[in-house]
Write an enzyme that holds these catalytic residues in place. Structure first.
Site, short mmCIF file in Angstrom:
data_model
loop_
_atom_site.label_atom_id
_atom_site.label_comp_id
_atom_site.label_asym_id
_atom_site.label_seq_id
_atom_site.Cartn_x
_atom_site.Cartn_y
_atom_site.Cartn_z
N LYS A 117 34.38 56.17 22.69
CA LYS A 117 34.34 56.09 21.23
C LYS A 117 33.09 55.36 20.74
CE LYS A 117 38.70 54.69 20.70
NZ LYS A 117 39.57 55.18 21.77
N CYS B 68 50.44 50.07 11.02
CA CYS B 68 49.79 49.77 12.29
C CYS B 68 50.32 48.47 12.87
CB CYS B 68 48.29 49.71 12.03
SG CYS B 68 47.28 49.27 13.41
N MET B 69 50.33 47.40 12.06
CA MET B 69 50.75 46.13 12.62
C MET B 69 51.52 45.24 11.66
SD MET B 69 47.65 45.32 11.19
CE MET B 69 48.46 44.52 10.09
N GLY C 62 45.08 48.15 16.20
CA GLY C 62 44.54 49.50 16.35
C GLY C 62 43.33 49.79 15.50
N GLN C 63 43.04 48.90 14.54
CA GLN C 63 41.94 49.19 13.64
C GLN C 63 40.93 48.03 13.66
OE1 GLN C 63 42.90 51.54 10.01
NE2 GLN C 63 44.80 50.42 10.12
N MET D 50 51.71 49.83 19.39
CA MET D 50 52.53 50.60 18.47
C MET D 50 53.95 50.87 18.96
SD MET D 50 50.59 50.44 16.11
CE MET D 50 49.01 49.64 16.28
#
Lengths: 92, 914
Positions: free
Chosen positions: B84, B180-181, B452-453, B415
């Protein structure tokens, strides 16, 4: 064309075999090795990212490879040479 | 000629790679590296994708990014990148990049049913303001909303929060990070009274054990996973465990793979707690000194609407469970009830799911007592083809690893825990296990919530872009927090709205039921990523709603919008992110945005020029507002008080909130720019450094309050690669709550100093028995939480589990990664991974096209039985990156009732041949 620099790590005892196996992969060239730590720097040349990822998977699948991750990406956008000799003509 | 140039370039890349990772090379080779790079301008940046926060170096030439490399000086990734990393350079240059505002129009005027037509920025903002005022006048602050992002830059999230909460007096702002969290956040607040992890990534190099719970780290966090694998190479005693619902890439590198049934993680954690007590492995001194025990209600519903008025016919049976639930046999056992009796429970605490109270250790012990090896093994075993004895042996092995007092242990999760109808509970339970053992807040012992972000922590959480939050862990429904915020923002008292706003799923529901009719989306793709999408797509297109989407590419959300605003991406603007280990990283603008595209920050500030104080700081109706000091259902007119403070009714929100004398003191140009441009400042036409001013204003909230950030300029120093807050006296804090590393610890060696919810009533597992409250400053909470079944499970009709998630090559909804064309060919369409025998049983084989149907919709996809995810019988998996295989049309929009995060991991489906 994408060119990436990839770090590969193998057990030090396997460094020669691994170098040979890596060089045999299409588009892969071993450039630097550090025998004491088993670290190998390869350059991967690929037309597409698809090929690049497939090639990285092949490297990871080689026996004894403990780590293979990309470090460096160059987006080589050299314009195509429209007037170069087409491959089918060069072959004849 | 071409060949030699290519060879030269390759030698240079090889040498630069070697230098990046510290492989020694010859002097000649290092010259080659230097020559390859000589015409390029290099600067440091941070990867735009997952929450790991890898440092990258970016090379630009003639206004374009020409190369990227892993940053050898970045402590997170030490020169490595995953695939990525490559996207950072590529995503800017997709063919369908949006470069001018587009509005739906007919005959030169806005028309909801019209076609997208290029318009000027002025036309775009004018219509946006007309529509805003229409919704705002009619419905008040609750009639408008913003869906933001864990990919927002710190300054963008901060500016939008201030505009919404101080300007529009609306708390209807929520980031995609909710999905997400949010469960991780809720548990951090409930357990520690402060958000974000005690430890950091360096725990990997200090530990003996890594346990991944519902986290496919090998695909989702590959660079961190490499550090885990590396640790094992250098440390013979290292053990890695993968606890998962299906075999995945993380299983490959693990010593122990435990495949469990959905939602049984809650039972498994209670088994561990029980074992720790049974084996006398409780770290009694630690627990006595630093912990209390807690319990909460169990009749909390599943975060769905309480009415089925808007439900599809097929959804109604599950919807009914929001009101009343008949416990499963296993749930009854897990609650210590008679499993032979029928227990039908009204979900009375659905709206008060976060209540909790103190209990004693004996209560906790009684709570986990039913979670014996026999009970949990039978309940949790996820692979029908594995023997019960083999599974039991694995659970005992897991308990051995946790309970061994000499063994250091890191638990990682993402997740699988967070996107869970009991997501807050299961996050709390992992802390319970670590706290019982005292394995926390020291090198190598760490319960660690991965994100995740890239700025789920830095922006969504620390800035506080949630519907209930203010900066630095403060919340809108506590008067003292509003006071502090109003003073810092120089607002008249009672400007801020004390009523918690709509979370992301509720914003969608509000658009559907008409309580909201104007929404602005930035840096995310909610019409693809929110579960149960058929409802929300229809609400966007069929209802009289005005949807504004700021996006770089024509995502699903852009396609269903009424107005699309083209944005500058990552390195086309100045900005900052905060990663999962509290590391804040800032970068400079590297290249100009294309065409008319502008930063989200510029868009926020420009729009704020179109609204005046008189329009927003008057009396406002807020349905349902009940708060001390406020008239019921109303926010007061604060204009008179504002005028005494020097504000004028005709002042714009831009003047009142952003172009303040304090902010204008930060001059642009600034030496920190080192020749880099700033298109946001340029197009605003100002001479103040907007990003620096907003960063410093925001940082003022946290400094001296456990959240200290360093001065803006420090992050740009050549020798700094981000800093982990709190940064006190110039020093970052690697491990919080531990006096050796954390200057905020004032009492003893360990102090859980977070201040939220540290005063509670006392009772037993069924409820509080006293009114009197006890304070317990400095302590963390060990929660008892029972096993709860998923809200829906496979039955005779919908007979398979569906779990959704991410793949290595694609990220989230694929808006960016699908634009790397070659990559899109590599992973063109999402497939449904399923067990070969399940396929055979249905007369199917791999590569067959099938219909996948849930209660909420159906989609077409191809099945795969030999992919890298290998589900056990009865289970299937699909990634969510692909808009042409729109998996969120199938998923249920149930949430954890405490965190309001959706459970994307457990939907019942059926499949049949096309």
């Amino acid at each position: 064309m994408n060119i990436s620099g990839i770090l590969v790590v193998v057990p030090p005892a396997r460094i020669e075999d691994a170098t040979r196996e890596l060089n045999a992969l299409p588009g892969v060239e071993v450039h630097h090795t550090e025998p004491s730590t088993g670290r190998i720097v390869v350059v991967q040349e690929a037309e597409t990212v698809e090929q690049e990822i497939a090639a990285l998977s092949r490297i990871k699948a080689l026996s004894g490879v403990m780590l293979a991750e990309m470090v460096y990406h160059v987006f080589d956008e050299t314009p195509p040479e429209w007037d170069a000799t087409p491959a089918e003509m060069a072959a004849s | 000629m071409e060949l030699s140039r290519r060879n030269f370039l390759k030698s240079g890349v090889a040498a630069a790679t070697a230098m990046a990772v510290g492989v020694p090379i010859s002097r000649i080779a290092s010259v080659a590296a230097a020559e390859t790079e000589q015409d390029w301008r290099w600067d440091k940046g941070v990867c735009r994708f997952c929450g790991v926060g890898c440092g990258i170096m970016i090379a630009t030439q003639d206004g374009k990014i020409v190369a990227t490399k892993g940053d050898p000086d970045a402590p997170v990734n030490r020169g490595l990148n995953c695939v990525k990393g490559y996207f950072n350079g590529k995503i800017l240059y997709g063919k369908d990049r949006l470069t001018q505002p587009l509005m739906r129009m007919t005959d030169g005027r806005f028309d909801k049913k019209g076609k997208f037509t290029p318009v000027t920025w002025d036309q775009a903002f004018d219509e946006m303001a007309i529509q805003f005022k229409k919704a705002y006048e009619e419905k008040g602050p609750t009639g408008i909303g913003v869906i933001g992002s864990g990919q927002w830059l710190i300054q963008e999230g901060y500016a939008m929060t201030k505009l919404m909460k101080a300007g529009f007096r609306s708390n209807n702002i929520d980031p995609n990070a909710r999905n997400c969290m949010a469960s991780a956040v809720a548990a951090f607040m409930q357990v520690f009274g402060i958000d974000e992890p005690p430890g950091n990534y360096d725990d990997i190099e200090y530990t003996d054990t890594v346990v991944a719970w519902g986290a496919n780290m090998a695909e989702a966090h590959p660079v961190l996973w490499q550090r885990v694998i590396d640790r094992r190479l250098g440390h013979s005693d290292m053990k890695i465990v993968n606890i998962t619902t299906l075999r995945n890439m993380t299983s490959e590198g693990s010593d122990l793979e435990i495949i469990i049934k959905p939602n049984t993680d809650t039972a498994l954690l209670n088994y561990l707690a029980r074992e720790i007590i049974q084996r006398d492995a409780v770290n009694q001194a630690f627990v006595d000194a630093h912990c209390v025990f807690c319990a909460g209600p169990t009749d909390i519903g599943y975060g769905m609407r309480a009415t089925d008025k808007f439900a599809f016919e097929a959804e109604k049976d599950i919807q009914a469970r929001e009101v009343e639930v008949t416990l499963t046999r296993d749930e009854a056992i897990g609650l210590g009830l008679d499993p032979e009796q029928v227990h039908t429970i009204k979900q009375a605490n659905a709206a008060t799911a976060d209540r909790h109270w103190l209990v004693g250790f004996e209560d906790f012990k009684a709570g986990v007592a039913p979670y014996t090896l026999d009970f949990v093994a039978e309940l949790a075993k996820g692979d029908a083809e594995e023997s019960l004895d083999a599974f039991k042996a694995k659970l005992m092995r897991l308990a051995d690893l946790y309970a061994d007092p000499k063994r250091k242990l890191v638990s990682f999760w993402t997740m699988g825990f967070n996107q869970h109808v009991r997501g807050t509970w299961v996050n709390e339970q992992i802390y319970s296990v670590h706290l019982l053992l005292g394995k926390i807040a020291e090198p190598g012992n760490s319960p660690f919530s991965l994100t995740g972000q890239p700025s789920a922590c830095g922006t969504a959480r620390e800035v506080g872009t949630f519907s209930h939050r203010l900066p630095a862990d403060m919340v809108v429904n506590i008067a003292k927090h509003r006071d502090i915020t109003e003073q810092t923002w120089k607002l008249p008292p009672k400007t801020l709205n004390p009523k918690v706003g709509s979370h992301i799923t509720k914003i969608m529901r509000d658009l559907e039921d008409g309580s909201m009719s104007w929404v602005w989306v930035q840096v995310n793709n909610p019409f693809q990523h929110v579960a149960n999408a058929n409802h929300w797509l229809k609400a966007a297109r069929e209802n009289d709603n005005f949807i504004v989407v700021s996006d770089a590419y024509p995502s699903i959300s852009a396609k269903v919008a009424d107005l699309i605003l083209p944005v500058a991406m990552i390195f086309e603007k100045w900005g900052g992110y905060g990663n999962a280990e509290r590391r804040t990283q800032l970068w400079r603008e590297q290249v100009p945005p294309p065409g008319e595209a502008r930063s989200d920050l510029w868009q926020i500030l420009e729009f704020s020029k179109r609204i005046t104080l008189a329009e927003v700081w008057k009396e406002q109706a807020i349905p349902g507002l009940k708060d001390e000091g406020f008239e019921e259902g109303k926010l007061p007119d604060v204009m008179a008080a504002a005028q005494e403070m020097g504000y004028q009714p005709e002042m714009t929100l831009y003047e009142a909130l952003f172009e303040t004398p304090e902010n204008k003191a930060f001059a642009w140009p600034d030496p920190v720019s080192k020749g880099h441009d700033n298109h946001t400042v340029k197009h605003l036409g100002v001479d103040w450094f907007v990003e620096k001013a907003l960063f410093e204003e925001y940082a003022g909230f946290g400094r001296g309050h456990h959240h200290d950030l360093a001065p803006f300029d420090v992050y740009y120093q050549d020798d700094v690669r981000g800093l982990r807050w709190p940064v006190v006296d110039g020093k970052e804090t690697p491990w919080r709550f531990n006096a050796k590393y954390d200057p905020y610890v004032k009492n003893g060696e360990i102090e859980f100093y977070g201040g939220a919810m540290k005063e509670l009533t006392t009772g037993n597992l069924t409820g509080p028995t006293t009114e009197e409250k006890t304070k317990f400053p400095g302590k963390a909470k060990i929660f008892f939480r029972p096993y709860a079944a998923p809200v829906e499970s496979p039955d005779g009709n919908y007979d398979l589990w569906l779990c959704t998630g991410r793949l290595l090559e694609h990220w989230h909804t694929g808006t960016m990664t699908r634009r790397v064309p070659e990559l899109h060919r590599a992973m063109p369409a999402a497939v449904l991974d399923m067990n070969e025998k399940d396929a055979e049983e249905r007369g199917l084989k791999r590569q067959d096209a099938v219909w996948i149907e849930s209660r909420r919709g159906k989609i077409k996809a191809v099945i795969e039985t030999t992919g890298r995810n290998r589900p056990p019988r009865g289970y299937s998996f699909m990634a969510f990156f692909d808009e042409s295989v729109f998996v969120n049309k199938l998923c249920i929009d149930a949430t954890c009732p405490i965190s309001k995060e959706e459970d994307f991991k457990k939907t019942a489906i059926k499949i049949y041949k096309v």
